[in-house]
Design a protein around this motif. Structure first.
Motif, mmCIF file in Angstrom:
data_model
loop_
_atom_site.group_PDB
_atom_site.id
_atom_site.type_symbol
_atom_site.label_atom_id
_atom_site.label_comp_id
_atom_site.label_asym_id
_atom_site.label_seq_id
_atom_site.Cartn_x
_atom_site.Cartn_y
_atom_site.Cartn_z
ATOM 1 N N ALA A 40 0.850 -1.151 0.335
ATOM 2 C CA ALA A 40 0.043 -0.394 -0.178
ATOM 3 C C ALA A 40 0.217 1.032 0.427
ATOM 4 O O ALA A 40 -0.049 2.673 0.249
ATOM 5 C CB ALA A 40 -0.885 -0.151 1.627
ATOM 6 N N ASN A 41 2.203 1.072 -0.169
ATOM 7 C CA ASN A 41 3.083 2.441 -0.593
ATOM 8 C C ASN A 41 2.534 2.930 -1.759
ATOM 9 O O ASN A 41 3.146 4.196 -2.069
ATOM 10 C CB ASN A 41 3.783 2.063 -0.483
ATOM 11 N N GLY A 43 0.832 4.544 -5.178
ATOM 12 C CA GLY A 43 -0.563 5.198 -5.180
ATOM 13 C C GLY A 43 -0.171 5.215 -6.311
ATOM 14 O O GLY A 43 -0.020 6.122 -7.080
ATOM 15 N N HIS A 56 -4.123 1.206 -4.461
ATOM 16 C CA HIS A 56 -2.876 1.080 -3.695
ATOM 17 C C HIS A 56 -2.094 -0.703 -3.817
ATOM 18 O O HIS A 56 -1.467 -0.770 -4.260
ATOM 19 C CB HIS A 56 -3.159 1.040 -2.223
ATOM 20 N N GLN A 81 -6.452 -2.246 4.804
ATOM 21 C CA GLN A 81 -6.570 -1.811 4.040
ATOM 22 C C GLN A 81 -7.169 -1.984 2.657
ATOM 23 O O GLN A 81 -7.426 -1.713 1.875
ATOM 24 C CB GLN A 81 -4.712 -0.596 3.354
ATOM 25 N N GLU A 85 -10.514 -0.857 0.259
ATOM 26 C CA GLU A 85 -9.706 -0.221 -0.916
ATOM 27 C C GLU A 85 -11.116 -0.833 -1.706
ATOM 28 O O GLU A 85 -11.646 0.087 -2.747
ATOM 29 C CB GLU A 85 -8.822 -0.668 -1.396
ATOM 30 N N THR A 131 7.141 5.693 3.620
ATOM 31 C CA THR A 131 5.535 6.162 3.358
ATOM 32 C C THR A 131 4.683 5.854 4.523
ATOM 33 O O THR A 131 3.820 5.559 4.444
ATOM 34 C CB THR A 131 4.995 5.283 2.946
ATOM 35 N N ARG A 133 3.406 3.032 5.896
ATOM 36 C CA ARG A 133 2.777 1.170 5.382
ATOM 37 C C ARG A 133 3.310 0.339 5.680
ATOM 38 O O ARG A 133 3.128 -1.044 5.564
ATOM 39 C CB ARG A 133 2.670 1.745 3.685
ATOM 40 N N THR A 302 -0.009 8.856 -2.081
ATOM 41 C CA THR A 302 -0.393 7.845 -0.947
ATOM 42 C C THR A 302 0.502 8.915 -0.238
ATOM 43 O O THR A 302 -0.743 8.359 1.190
ATOM 44 C CB THR A 302 0.237 6.665 -0.884
ATOM 45 N N THR A 303 0.622 9.732 0.245
ATOM 46 C CA THR A 303 1.031 10.221 1.500
ATOM 47 C C THR A 303 0.960 12.151 1.212
ATOM 48 O O THR A 303 0.700 12.713 2.214
ATOM 49 C CB THR A 303 2.454 10.193 1.917
#
Ligand code: GDP
Ligand code: IMO
Ligand code: MG
Length: 426
Positions: A40-41, A43, A56, A81, A85, A131, A133, A302-303
């Motif tokens: 999930a790092n 995006g 993700h 996560q 999603e 990130t 994650r 992502t961030t």
């Protein structure tokens, strides 16, 4: 033709090259899309009309109805996560049911990996700028042979014991002063495991599925996350992610042999960006940095962190072409340069020991190289409606020709906007 029956899509810079958009475009003509590493790092942004989706963990092919989407064994799967999603896509009317498969051999990324990641970053004198994650700790557990895999969720007490030990190990590594309250962490681990039965319902042998699909004459895309310069072996170590992002990781990460892959498309932005720490040799001065960030909307998917920006780096692109064995290149975000009067390309690095056209292994020396630039006249015209190369201004075509020549692999696609329709197939 760069796109064969089994094609890897790989980032050739520091991630965020527009892989999601390219996968979405190519997914129309394939049957199976599989992620092979990361978690999930990533995006990956896809625009369809007015709608924006940021994927993700689920492959960017999910937005094409009916296509099978797989998360390979090379992925570290954040269970909480993942279902968030999945549900969010379902809520938005995407037919996810029955289309997503997760490798039985994929490792679970559990909440204590994230707590460990954040604590390590907080404590580190030299931060990687992850990130947050949990990617590093999850791959550490995998390589250390103390991880928990999807298949283990069938294992009851043995699996529970490994999770308890993982939690304890993380706590020891985190030490005192963690922002993560103990009970909350345990509750989140519990929540993840409660989803185990549901996850097992999606479990599959991704290598077997992909092999069967290929034998049946179907087409497959292997979707990379991050980029070549973030690869654990080939990137700017230690400012990298913890997986093999490059094309070599694709076979391993879904469970097929390298001979099953017949094409590799590298995605490059028409300029360069980087989020997180580490050298960016062709980075802009502050004013231009902000200007391109504004034009290109260069904020992490992502961030939300601002991405550092710079000129196209042909030293890196040529390295990426070699390391990934590129058969084709997709250039994205050409339109972002539409208003720029003069466009530079880094063609070599000047070092204390002379000029080099090869990407150095020594990351610390990369911090002090001076890029040698070549200057190209801009086109100062709108490219966003171009449907073929001949619709592009002469200077834009010349720029692309030079990018192709320096990279050493043929350009097969050019993206001129965020929408699916804004694509030139060469
Ligand atoms: P990925 O991680 O490689 O999938 O890339 P990201 O989604 O993180 O970042 C790429 C960003 O550029 C996203 O916001 C995309 O919508 C956007 N994008 C992709 N292709 C183009 C393009 O050709 N032009 C413009 N202006 N934006 C693009
Ligand atoms: P996509 O797939 C850009 C960067 C982080 C940090 C380093 C390590 O969207 O291109 P990690 O959390 O993986 O341990 O962080 O890698 N990074 C990315 N940068 N795009 C990504 O993914 C990234 N995934 C990780 O910023 O520098
Ligand atoms: Mg991204």
């Amino acid at each position: 033709m760069a796109n064969g029956q089994c094609t890897v899509i790989v980032g050739c810079q520091w991630g965020d090259e527009g892989k999601g958009k390219i996968v979405d475009v190519l997914a129309e003509d394939v049957d199976v899309i599989a992620r092979y590493q990361g978690g999930a790092n990533a995006g990956h942004t896809v625009h369809i009309g007015e709608e924006q989706f940021i994927l993700h963990q689920i492959p960017s092919g999910i937005l094409h109805s009916g296509k099978r989407c797989l998360l390979g064994n090379g992925v570290v799967l954040d269970v909480l996560q993942f279902f968030e999603e999945y549900e969010a896509l379902a809520k938005r009317g995407i037919d996810v049911e029955g289309r997503v498969g997760v490798s039985e051999r994929a490792h679970l990324l559990l909440p204590y990996h994230k707590a460990h990641d954040r604590a390590s970053e907080d404590k580190a004198a030299e931060k990687i700028g992850t990130t947050g994650r949990g990617i590093g700790p999850a791959y550490e557990a995998k390589a250390g042979r103390v991880g928990v895999r999807v298949a283990d969720l069938r294992g009851g007490e043995r699996m529970e014991k490994r999770v308890r030990e993982g939690l304890e190990r993380a706590r020891q590594r985190i030490g005192g002063g963690s922002a993560e309250p103990k009970d909350e962490l345990e509750a989140d681990v519990r929540k993840s495991l409660e989803l185990g039965g549901r996850l097992l319902g999606m479990a599959t042998d991704t290598g077997l599925e992909v092999t069967r699909a290929l034998r049946a004459g179907k087409r497959v895309l292997l979707e990379g996350a991050q980029g070549t310069a973030l690869d654990l072996d080939h990137g700017t170590y230690p400012f990298v992610t913890s997986s093999n992002t490059t094309a070599g990781g694709a076979g391993t990460g879904v469970g097929i042999g390298p001979t099953a892959i017949d094409s590799v498309v590298g995605v490059v932005k028409a300029y360069t960006t980087r989020v997180g720490n580490g050298p960016l040799p062709s980075g802009f001065e502050p004013e231009m940095d902000q200007h391109i960030r504004d034009l290109g909307g260069e904020y992490g998917a992502t961030t939300g962190r601002p991405r550092r920006c710079g000129w196209f780096d042909a030293v890196l692109a040529r390295y990426a072409a070699r390391v990934n064995g590129l058969t084709g290149v997709a250039v994205t975000k050409l339109d972002v340069l539409d208003t720029i009067p003069e466009i530079l390309i880094t063609v070599a690095y000047s070092t204390a020991h002379g000029d080099t056209e090869e990407f150095p292994a020594d990351t610390w020396s990369l911090e002090s190289v001076k890029p040698r630039y070549e200057t190209h006249p801009g086109w100062q015209a709108d490219t966003t409606r171009a449907k073929s190369l001949k619709d592009l201004p002469k200077n834009a075509r010349a720029y692309l020709d030079r990018v192709e020549e320096l990279t050493g692999a043929p350009i097969t696609m050019v993206s001129v906007g965020t929408d699916r329709s804004q694509i030139i197939r060469v």
